[in-house]
Design an enzyme around this catalytic site. Structure first.
Site, short mmCIF file in Angstrom:
data_model
loop_
_atom_site.label_atom_id
_atom_site.label_comp_id
_atom_site.label_asym_id
_atom_site.label_seq_id
_atom_site.Cartn_x
_atom_site.Cartn_y
_atom_site.Cartn_z
N CYS A 33 -14.77 2.02 63.83
CA CYS A 33 -15.49 2.57 64.98
C CYS A 33 -14.68 3.57 65.82
O CYS A 33 -15.20 4.66 66.13
CB CYS A 33 -16.01 1.45 65.88
SG CYS A 33 -16.28 -0.12 65.08
N ARG A 73 -8.39 -7.19 57.54
CA ARG A 73 -8.48 -8.21 58.59
C ARG A 73 -7.77 -9.45 58.11
O ARG A 73 -7.89 -9.83 56.95
CB ARG A 73 -9.95 -8.55 58.89
CG ARG A 73 -10.67 -7.39 59.51
CD ARG A 73 -12.10 -7.74 59.84
NE ARG A 73 -12.83 -6.52 60.19
CZ ARG A 73 -14.15 -6.47 60.33
NH1 ARG A 73 -14.87 -7.56 60.17
NH2 ARG A 73 -14.73 -5.34 60.65
N GLN A 98 -16.08 -1.39 54.12
CA GLN A 98 -17.39 -1.56 54.76
C GLN A 98 -18.26 -0.34 54.45
O GLN A 98 -17.74 0.78 54.40
CB GLN A 98 -17.23 -1.59 56.28
CG GLN A 98 -16.54 -2.81 56.81
CD GLN A 98 -16.48 -2.73 58.33
OE1 GLN A 98 -15.87 -1.84 58.89
NE2 GLN A 98 -17.14 -3.67 58.98
N ASP A 148 -20.03 1.41 56.40
CA ASP A 148 -20.13 1.45 57.85
C ASP A 148 -20.90 2.69 58.29
O ASP A 148 -20.86 3.72 57.63
CB ASP A 148 -18.70 1.53 58.39
CG ASP A 148 -18.59 0.92 59.77
OD1 ASP A 148 -19.62 0.49 60.30
OD2 ASP A 148 -17.47 0.89 60.30
N HIS A 167 -22.18 4.67 62.25
CA HIS A 167 -22.38 4.62 63.69
C HIS A 167 -23.40 5.66 64.08
O HIS A 167 -23.35 6.79 63.61
CB HIS A 167 -21.06 4.86 64.42
CG HIS A 167 -20.07 3.77 64.14
ND1 HIS A 167 -19.06 3.90 63.23
CD2 HIS A 167 -20.01 2.50 64.61
CE1 HIS A 167 -18.39 2.77 63.16
NE2 HIS A 167 -18.94 1.89 63.98
N LYS A 201 -28.21 -7.67 68.79
CA LYS A 201 -28.07 -7.27 67.39
C LYS A 201 -29.11 -7.93 66.49
O LYS A 201 -29.75 -8.91 66.88
CB LYS A 201 -26.68 -7.63 66.87
CG LYS A 201 -26.42 -9.13 66.86
CD LYS A 201 -25.15 -9.49 66.10
CE LYS A 201 -24.89 -10.99 66.18
NZ LYS A 201 -23.78 -11.43 65.38
N HIS A 218 -23.73 0.24 65.80
CA HIS A 218 -22.95 0.00 64.58
C HIS A 218 -23.91 -0.58 63.56
O HIS A 218 -24.73 -1.43 63.90
CB HIS A 218 -21.86 -1.06 64.77
CG HIS A 218 -21.00 -0.89 65.96
ND1 HIS A 218 -19.70 -0.48 65.88
CD2 HIS A 218 -21.23 -1.13 67.28
CE1 HIS A 218 -19.16 -0.47 67.08
NE2 HIS A 218 -20.06 -0.86 67.95
ZN LIG Z 1 -18.48 -0.05 64.31
#
Ligand SMILES: [Zn+2]
Ligand SMILES: [Zn+2]
Length: 685
Positions: free
Chosen positions: A378, A407, A425, A427, A429, A509, A555
């Site tokens: 992010c 992680r 990910q 991912d 945004h 979410k 996200h």
């Molecule tokens: Zn994010």
């Protein structure tokens, strides 16, 4: 005086009240009635019992659940009850006005009684076969139960067989499980005398006001809170599954115990269904298939939770990523690449250092500056946003990246591809104006469902999580965003559950779990609104009014991570991927050496047409080649014999299907056209 088992409790009380003294023996009966002295009865007050059909009855105070149930004449399949909503067994004495609701054996709650009783039966069996074994704890878990024993060696599969046999005997004896209240002192003395040191430790740790109970099944007993089935005879269908070492209280500084896992159901049919499912899940285990099909590995020399994608696994990943990129571009996303580490200050600004540090790898020092390996992508996307002044006309901005993050996860929770330490990910945004949230979420849901359907998942569990007690941002913005999520779900006609107050502190979410072919649910997709990061990074856009406004950040991930989604895919398909995803789509097999030259020609043509094709021109019998291709789950085997050479054809055999008649390569490619298309392959029968 002795009474027969079938004498009703109330009649018994009548007689006792008339002056008879009662003494009951209940050997091997299913329902044991505790002996009551006439003295106790005389001083007894009445309690009002509310029964499920709305009926209310009064009983003497201290009447057991079993007595109440017997008096209302419910079926034999009753295994216990709920007293004021709490599970209680037949021996539980009701001391105050209560709701009593019988529990049938063939219910979720009934299973608890059965499984907990099975754990006691197993412990008795173990101690009768292995007298040195000490008991510790034996809880009910999802899908079964376990019991931990202290024993000088692990239990072998042969041991488990013996234990199972002994358990069957104990079940056959239909031993009642009676509940006895004991004082703390008595409990300690009893278990000390037996040398059961773990039980003594457990008693010593119980809160001082806890009522200590011992459950006895005809000579064998255990410290336990219960509840249990009325007798061992209720455990009609059980199976011991495995044994493993486990530390006392889960602490590796404590003694290593021997755990035995088992399961139990209300009847044999249910047990068999479960065991079949377990067998099927074992066959589909992605760790096993990953090795057999040479898809990936995780090696100790490299590190726990770090995945190596082998060539065949990488081919599948490339197909997934190609589809992913293509669709993202169609849906108005731009694709980004960002670094794997960044200066520590970035993670201070983002708040990760403060709130996420236990999941992050330690810092790295370079040129007297501290860097952090990224746990998330992010902040990088935000920094790209901030390189320019953005206007309301630039929004929404949709940026996606297959970003590899690291992680820290405890080694105990790592599991194949499903729980790892390094992963990529999918991912993205979205930065938008508050009035654009709903439309953007709709777009995300569209793309998510398109993806999941493409990969063969049609069944979802969806959760909407709303504002928790502690939150950032103002309530009005929260309500607006939450409604936007809700409206988007409603517009799509998706069923969802609301998890009130279950949102993150920074925004509401949507979570989506996919269900695989065995009905197991996997958390993959998520859409998360964020009011926090735009604030922390002081993001803005110039509005129509010419002043600064804060954008909303969304996200979202669809697969969650490439690794996890790949693990789920392997299990969903049991390694037999649809043609468009398959790492090897077809293999050419010759019958004899004479066909080699033609085989090479076919190979070259298919390669030129971008097929993932292999050749098997070895001097082996065709049957052998067919079996090998089946084991490797290759969708098509193209057989070439003299006939095919003469007619310039191939004879395709479909995995798990019928042999097709010989056809030209062009006809074969036409035949599989739909199967090769991510969005049409499911139309093929
Ligand atoms: Zn994010
Ligand atoms: Zn118990």
């Amino acid at each position: 005086m002795f009474y027969k088992r079938n004498l009703s409790v109330l009649k018994l009380y009548e007689r006792v009240a008339q002056g008879e003294s009662a003494c009951l023996t209940r050997k091997r009966s299913q329902v044991q009635i505790l002996p009551c002295s006439p003295h106790k009865l005389k001083n007894m007050k009445e309690v009002n019992i509310q029964l499920p059909d709305g009926e209310e009855k009064s009983f003497p105070k201290g009447t057991t659940v079993g007595e109440i149930i017997e008096s209302i004449g419910v079926e034999n399949s009753t295994v216990g009850a709920k007293v004021n909503g709490e599970l209680a067994d037949f021996y539980y004495e009701v001391d105050s006005d209560s709701d009593v609701e019988p529990i049938k054996i063939n219910s979720e709650e009934g299973l608890y009684f059965i499984r907990h009783t099975a754990a006691h039966i197993m412990a008795e069996a173990v101690q009768s076969l292995f007298p040195e074994a000490k008991v510790t704890i034996g809880p009910v878990i999802e899908n079964g139960f376990y019991y931990d024993f202290e024993y000088f060696r692990g239990f072998t599969p042969e041991d488990l067989e013996k234990i199972e046999k002994k358990m069957k005997e104990i079940v056959g004896q239909k031993k009642p499980l009676s509940r006895k209240k004991v004082s703390r002192e008595d409990a300690i003395n009893i278990f000390k005398k037996d040398g059961e040191t773990y039980k003594v430790e457990i008693v010593n740790d119980l809160p001082s006001d806890e009522q200590i109970t011992i459950y006895e099944q005809d000579g064998w007993y255990d410290l336990c809170r219960g509840p249990h089935a009325p007798s061992t005879g209720f455990v009609k269908a059980f199976k011991l599954l495995s044994s493993a070492g486990a530390y006392w209280r889960g602490n590796e500084n404590n003694a290593m115990l021997q755990r035995i896992y088992g399961t139990a159901f209300w009847d044999r049919k249910e047990l068999k269904n479960y065991l079949n499912k377990l067998e099927e899940a074992k066959k589909r285990d992605h760790r096993k298939l990953g090795k057999e099909l040479d898809l990936f590995s995780i090696q100790d020399e490299i590190g726990a939770g770090l995945v190596l994608w082998h060539p065949k696994g990488s081919r599948i990943r490339r197909v997934i990523e190609d589809f992913w990129r293509e669709q993202h571009e169609l849906y108005g996303y731009e694709l980004l690449y960002t670094p794997h580490i960044a200066k520590i200050d970035l993670w201070k600004t983002s708040g990760h250092l403060e709130f996420y540090s236990e999941n992050m790898y330690p810092r790295i020092e370079v040129d007297n500056t501290e860097y952090q390996i990224k746990p998330m992508n992010c902040p990088f996307h935000i920094m790209i946003y901030k390189t320019k002044i953005r206007s309301y006309r630039d929004l929404p901005i949709r940026w996606a990246e297959i970003g590899t993050v690291y992680r820290y996860e405890r080694s105990g929770v790592l599991h194949g591809l499903l729980r790892v330490r390094g992963f990529s990910q999918d991912d993205a945004h979205i930065f938008c104006r508050p009035d654009q949230i709903e439309e953007e979420v709709l777009g995300v849901l569209d793309l998510t469902i398109l993806f999941l359907k493409t990969f063969g998942f049609d069944d979802y569990e969806i959760y909407l999580s709303t504002r928790p007690e502690k939150f950032v941002g103002n309530e009005e913005v929260w309500d607006r965003a939450t409604n936007a999520l809700r409206n988007a779900l409603d517009t799509k006609g998706l069923d969802y559950e609301v998890d009130e107050g279950g949102g993150a502190f920074y925004g509401p979410k949507i979570d989506l779990k996919i269900k695989d072919v065995l009905g197991r649910a996997w958390q993959c997709s998520t859409v998360q609104v964020d009011f926090n990061l735009p604030e922390r990074f002081d993001m803005s856009f110039i509005g129509e009014d010419n002043s600064r406004h804060q954008p909303i950040m969304i996200h979202r991930a669809i697969f969650g991570s490439m690794e996890r989604f790949f693990g789920v895919l392997i299990e969903h398909y049991g390694g037999a991927f649809p043609l468009w995803l398959s790492p090897v789509q077809m293999r050419i097999a010759t019958i004899a050496d004479d066909q080699k030259e033609y085989g090479e020609k076919v190979y070259r043509v298919l390669k030129e047409r971008n097929m993932r094709v292999e050749k098997d021109f070895r001097n082996e019998k065709l049957g052998f080649k067919v079996r090998e291709a089946q084991l490797e789950k290759i969708p098509y085997l193209l057989v070439i014999g003299n006939n095919e050479v003469e007619t310039s054809t191939v004879a395709p055999r479909k995995l798990g299907g019928k042999n097709l008649s010989s056809m030209t390569i062009e006809d074969f490619l036409n035949h599989i056209e739909k199967e090769l298309d991510p969005q049409k392959w499911q139309e093929v029968e």
